[in-house]
Each structure stands twice: as structure tokens, then as C-alpha cells.
Design a protein around this motif. Structure first.
Motif, PDB file in Angstrom:
ATOM      1  N   PRO A 267       0.828  -1.210   0.000  1.00 53.25           N
ATOM      2  CA  PRO A 267       0.000   0.000   0.000  1.00 53.25           C
ATOM      3  C   PRO A 267       0.862   1.260   0.000  1.00 53.25           C
ATOM      4  CG  PRO A 267      -0.798  -1.577   1.622  1.00 53.25           C
ATOM      5  CD  PRO A 267       0.551  -2.067   1.167  1.00 53.25           C
ATOM      6  N   VAL A 268       0.443   2.232  -0.788  1.00 51.07           N
ATOM      7  CA  VAL A 268       1.121   3.532  -0.847  1.00 51.07           C
ATOM      8  C   VAL A 268       0.102   4.610  -0.515  1.00 51.07           C
ATOM      9  CG1 VAL A 268       2.756   2.716  -2.571  1.00 51.07           C
ATOM     10  CG2 VAL A 268       0.643   3.837  -3.311  1.00 51.07           C
ATOM     11  N   PRO A 269       0.548   5.773  -0.038  1.00 50.47           N
ATOM     12  CA  PRO A 269      -0.397   6.844   0.299  1.00 50.47           C
ATOM     13  C   PRO A 269      -1.151   7.339  -0.940  1.00 50.47           C
ATOM     14  CG  PRO A 269       1.751   7.240   1.304  1.00 50.47           C
ATOM     15  CD  PRO A 269       1.943   6.120   0.332  1.00 50.47           C
ATOM     16  N   VAL A 270      -2.446   7.519  -0.811  1.00 50.83           N
ATOM     17  CA  VAL A 270      -3.255   8.108  -1.877  1.00 50.83           C
ATOM     18  C   VAL A 270      -3.352   9.605  -1.593  1.00 50.83           C
ATOM     19  CG1 VAL A 270      -5.495   8.121  -3.034  1.00 50.83           C
ATOM     20  CG2 VAL A 270      -4.527   5.964  -2.196  1.00 50.83           C
ATOM     21  N   THR A 271      -2.551  10.358  -2.299  1.00 45.99           N
ATOM     22  CA  THR A 271      -2.487  11.806  -2.115  1.00 45.99           C
ATOM     23  C   THR A 271      -2.837  12.495  -3.431  1.00 45.99           C
ATOM     24  OG1 THR A 271      -0.136  11.873  -2.701  1.00 45.99           O
ATOM     25  CG2 THR A 271      -0.682  11.551  -0.380  1.00 45.99           C
ATOM     26  N   ASN A 272      -3.029  13.789  -3.373  1.00 50.48           N
ATOM     27  CA  ASN A 272      -3.314  14.571  -4.579  1.00 50.48           C
ATOM     28  C   ASN A 272      -2.384  15.767  -4.603  1.00 50.48           C
ATOM     29  OD1 ASN A 272      -4.511  15.511  -6.933  1.00 50.48           O
ATOM     30  ND2 ASN A 272      -6.218  16.507  -5.858  1.00 50.48           N
ATOM     31  N   ASP A 273      -1.111  15.478  -4.648  1.00 52.18           N
ATOM     32  CA  ASP A 273      -0.069  16.513  -4.588  1.00 52.18           C
ATOM     33  C   ASP A 273       1.136  15.982  -5.347  1.00 52.18           C
ATOM     34  OD1 ASP A 273       1.159  18.994  -3.440  1.00 52.18           O
ATOM     35  OD2 ASP A 273       2.478  17.500  -2.517  1.00 52.18           O
TER      36      ASP A 273
ATOM     37  N   ASP B  73     -12.030  13.678 -13.422  1.00 53.53           N
ATOM     38  CA  ASP B  73     -11.599  12.280 -13.373  1.00 53.53           C
ATOM     39  C   ASP B  73     -12.743  11.353 -13.767  1.00 53.53           C
ATOM     40  OD1 ASP B  73     -10.064   9.984 -12.873  1.00 53.53           O
ATOM     41  OD2 ASP B  73      -9.171  10.847 -11.070  1.00 53.53           O
ATOM     42  N   ASN B  74     -12.376  10.152 -14.221  1.00 58.62           N
ATOM     43  CA  ASN B  74     -13.364   9.156 -14.622  1.00 58.62           C
ATOM     44  C   ASN B  74     -13.560   8.075 -13.569  1.00 58.62           C
ATOM     45  OD1 ASN B  74     -13.793  10.029 -17.511  1.00 58.62           O
ATOM     46  ND2 ASN B  74     -11.586   9.650 -17.567  1.00 58.62           N
ATOM     47  N   ASP B  75     -12.863   8.206 -12.455  1.00 57.44           N
ATOM     48  CA  ASP B  75     -12.915   7.136 -11.462  1.00 57.44           C
ATOM     49  C   ASP B  75     -12.991   7.721 -10.062  1.00 57.44           C
ATOM     50  OD1 ASP B  75     -12.866   4.739 -10.173  1.00 57.44           O
ATOM     51  OD2 ASP B  75     -10.757   4.313 -10.553  1.00 57.44           O
ATOM     52  N   ASP B  76     -14.187   7.792  -9.520  1.00 57.24           N
ATOM     53  CA  ASP B  76     -14.348   8.350  -8.181  1.00 57.24           C
ATOM     54  C   ASP B  76     -13.898   7.374  -7.099  1.00 57.24           C
ATOM     55  OD1 ASP B  76     -15.341  10.831  -6.934  1.00 57.24           O
ATOM     56  OD2 ASP B  76     -16.695   9.469  -5.876  1.00 57.24           O
ATOM     57  N   THR B  77     -13.733   6.099  -7.479  1.00 56.84           N
ATOM     58  CA  THR B  77     -13.355   5.091  -6.486  1.00 56.84           C
ATOM     59  C   THR B  77     -12.008   5.408  -5.853  1.00 56.84           C
ATOM     60  OG1 THR B  77     -14.596   3.419  -7.718  1.00 56.84           O
ATOM     61  CG2 THR B  77     -12.985   2.621  -6.124  1.00 56.84           C
ATOM     62  N   VAL B  78     -11.053   5.873  -6.641  1.00 55.10           N
ATOM     63  CA  VAL B  78      -9.743   6.225  -6.095  1.00 55.10           C
ATOM     64  C   VAL B  78      -9.859   7.437  -5.183  1.00 55.10           C
ATOM     65  CG1 VAL B  78      -7.375   6.904  -6.658  1.00 55.10           C
ATOM     66  CG2 VAL B  78      -8.561   5.212  -8.086  1.00 55.10           C
ATOM     67  N   TRP B  79     -10.666   8.410  -5.578  1.00 51.25           N
ATOM     68  CA  TRP B  79     -10.840   9.604  -4.756  1.00 51.25           C
ATOM     69  C   TRP B  79     -11.445   9.270  -3.395  1.00 51.25           C
ATOM     70  CZ3 TRP B  79      -9.112  14.458  -5.945  1.00 51.25           C
ATOM     71  CH2 TRP B  79      -8.641  14.643  -7.246  1.00 51.25           C
TER      72      TRP B  79
ATOM     73  N   ASP C 201      -5.955   7.874   2.485  1.00 49.58           N
ATOM     74  CA  ASP C 201      -5.745   6.496   2.947  1.00 49.58           C
ATOM     75  C   ASP C 201      -4.579   5.895   2.158  1.00 49.58           C
ATOM     76  OD1 ASP C 201      -6.082   4.067   4.201  1.00 49.58           O
ATOM     77  OD2 ASP C 201      -8.191   3.828   3.644  1.00 49.58           O
ATOM     78  N   ARG C 202      -4.522   4.605   2.046  1.00 51.70           N
ATOM     79  CA  ARG C 202      -3.466   3.917   1.296  1.00 51.70           C
ATOM     80  C   ARG C 202      -4.095   2.899   0.367  1.00 51.70           C
ATOM     81  NH1 ARG C 202       1.453   4.844   3.968  1.00 51.70           N
ATOM     82  NH2 ARG C 202       2.465   2.992   3.110  1.00 51.70           N
ATOM     83  N   ALA C 203      -3.386   2.573  -0.711  1.00 50.53           N
ATOM     84  CA  ALA C 203      -3.869   1.584  -1.667  1.00 50.53           C
ATOM     85  C   ALA C 203      -2.674   0.966  -2.378  1.00 50.53           C
ATOM     86  CB  ALA C 203      -4.804   2.231  -2.685  1.00 50.53           C
ATOM     87  N   PRO C 204      -2.759  -0.307  -2.779  1.00 54.71           N
ATOM     88  CA  PRO C 204      -1.642  -0.944  -3.496  1.00 54.71           C
ATOM     89  C   PRO C 204      -1.477  -0.346  -4.898  1.00 54.71           C
ATOM     90  CG  PRO C 204      -3.149  -2.586  -2.578  1.00 54.71           C
ATOM     91  CD  PRO C 204      -3.842  -1.262  -2.479  1.00 54.71           C
TER      92      PRO C 204
END
Length: 297
Positions: free
Chosen positions: A82-88, A106-112, A117-120
Motif C-alpha cells: 500500500p502507498v499513500p493516496v495523495t493529490n499533490d 476524473d473518470n474514477d471516483d473510487t480512487v478519490w 488512505d493507502r492503496a496498493p
């Protein structure tokens, strides 16, 4: 020209004359239509402006996907960590401030929904392709780096395509740092992934290339190339679009013929092409290619 070559009107067995007729029809499109059609490992059957550059839109995400698989196989990153999900993000323009993505573009709100949080990385790479997620793309690109993506283009013999910045890096765009593709280069990239799934190739192991194909097959945007195929036809593909741009690049796997590569890149004048359905245009070319599937190469 106000529409695509109609799906139902595609000739049963396209000939050189039919490709010339298609070229004449596409000459009437207010902009540039580039194309590449052919079997794997053979010279193309039909090309149209194959080396003309287009703004890449989301087709650049295929090169980022390949770079991530290469980095994972080299042990440079763990795609399941898992890595940090950031917008920077750091701009590709030296000295420019950091930038962020706009959620409504964006076309994918799931990531937002996982922001903060974190995600692989493997999951982010899948979202980058399957839903064409922009935030997911910038996160993957930040971890592999632009030089790794440039190496992917180099390994497949691309001559003009570049992935020089992240999505929505406006400061870089202002000084001409951009992402470009050609129909021929996209065909070379997809061809390397497809052939690499059956034998060792320049990009990744057969297992890695197979995994990439599986993600490309799962793409959910099916309104261009896939729309010109019979329902249920297997296609590993990536679409890309912004205002004035519509691209489709894929490997089609007919049940009754060898697989083939098809790439269509369109850059149109929005003011003079307002009545042109570019999805229909790309789908019509795809339908004509499908009709020729037994006669390619």
C-alpha cells in the motif's frame, strides 16, 4: 463527412481499393485521422499518417502500466505494498509549484474515495486502465518516474511518442512539456505486450505481459474500437479522449482469425467538427478492420 463508415456497410472482404476509398472518406474529416492496422509481427495492412503526433490523452497510461510492471519485476517496487493516496504532485516544469488533479475531471471516483488512505500500486494501475483514472495515473507515474516510461517507449522502438508530464500539470503544459503518441508507436507498444505474453520480449516476462493484457481487456470504456466489433469479441485496449481528441488502441482476438493490432488517433478541429461523432468514426474504422480480419498481412 458527418459520421463514420457505417458498421453495417463495411465490405465483406476489404481490398486495397477499399482502403483507398476509406482514406478518401477520412480526407473529408476536419482534422487529422491516423491509423495502423495489421497482424502481430507482420508489416501493417493499412496505415494512415502513422507517424503523425497527437496529444496522447489517456493512451499514455499504457506506457505507465508497462513501466510499473518492469519496475516490479526488477525489484524496484512492490506492486502489492500500500502507498499513500495523495493529490499533490511535482511538476515536470523545473521550479514550478506542485500541482493537483481536479476530481470532477476524473473518470474514477473510487480512487478519490480513498484519498488520505493507502492503496496498493497494482490496484491503482488497474484503476488507471479499467476506468482511466487520472489520480491513479499520477500516483503510478510518481512512483515509477518519467524516465522509466521513456525507457518503455525506447524498448518498443517508438520514434515520436513521449510521456513527459502527469495529467493536469498545467505549468508544464504552458512551456510545451507534453505527452505525445503516434498510431505506429502505440501499435508497437501494444504489439510488444501481446507478443511478450507468449515469449520473452523487451518489456516484461510473459506472466507480466499476460497480466497487462488482462487489465487492458477489462477496460470499461467501450464506445469506440469495441463498439465496432461483434458483442463478446475479446479486445485488449485503451481509449483516450479530451476535447477535439479521440483515440483507440487495441489488440483484437477473433475466435476465427489470428489477433490483430488496430490504432486510430483523431485530432479534430472542434469548431468545424461539432456534428461529427468521433466514437462512431473510430467504431466504423474498427468495423471495417473486423471485416478484413481474414485478409490481414
Amino acid at each position: 463527412m458527418t459520421g463514420a463508415p457505417p458498421t453495417g456497410g463495411a465490405p465483406a472482404h476489404p481490398t486495397d481499393h477499399d482502403w483507398a476509398a476509406l482514406d478518401r472518406r477520412l480526407d473529408g474529416v476536419p482534422g487529422t485521422v491516423s491509423a495502423y492496422l495489421g497482424r502481430l509481427d507482420t508489416p501493417p495492412t493499412w496505415t494512415r499518417h502513422p507517424d503523425t503526433t497527437h496529444y496522447a490523452a489517456s493512451t499514455m497510461k499504457v506506457a505507465v502500466l508497462a513501466a510499473l510492471h518492469r519496475a516490479a519485476e526488477a525489484g524496484l517496487l512492490d506492486p502489492d505494498a500500500p502507498v499513500p493516496v495523495t493529490n499533490d504532485f511535482a511538476s515536470a516544469r523545473p521550479g514550478a509549484p506542485r500541482f493537483s488533479c481536479a476530481r470532477h475531471f476524473d473518470n474514477d471516483d473510487t480512487v478519490w474515495q480513498r484519498l488520505g488512505d493507502r492503496a496498493p500500486l497494482r490496484w491503482l494501475a488497474e484503476r488507471m486502465i479499467v476506468r482511466s483514472g487520472n489520480l491513479a495515473t499520477n500516483l503510478c507515474l510518481a512512483h515509477v518516474g518519467s524516465p522509466a516510461v521513456a525507457r518503455v517507449w525506447e524498448l518498443v522502438g517508438a520514434r515520436h511518442s513521449v510521456t513527459a508530464r502527469g495529467i493536469e500539470d498545467l505549468a508544464a503544459r504552458e512551456v510545451g512539456i507534453t505527452n505525445l503518441v503516434t498510431a505506429a508507436d502505440l501499435a508497437a507498444l501494444l504489439g510488444a505486450i501481446a507478443t511478450g505474453a507468449t515469449r520473452p520480449g523487451p518489456l516484461a516476462t510473459p506472466a507480466g505481459c499476460t497480466a497487462m493484457l488482462d487489465v487492458l481487456v477489462a477496460q470499461e470504456h467501450r464506445e469506440d474500437l469495441a463498439a465496432g466489433l461483434p458483442p463478446g469479441t475479446r479486445i485488449a485496449h485503451k481509449s483516450g479522449w479530451v476535447r477535439g481528441i479521440r483515440h483507440g488502441a487495441g489488440i483484437v482476438y477473433p475466435a476465427d482469425a489470428p489477433p490483430y493490432l488496430i490504432v486510430v488517433c483523431t485530432t479534430l478541429d472542434p469548431e468545424h467538427a461539432a456534428d461529427l461523432d468521433t466514437c462512431e468514426l473510430v467504431a466504423g474504422i474498427s468495423a471495417t478492420a473486423w471485416a478484413a480480419r481474414h485478409h490481414l498481412g
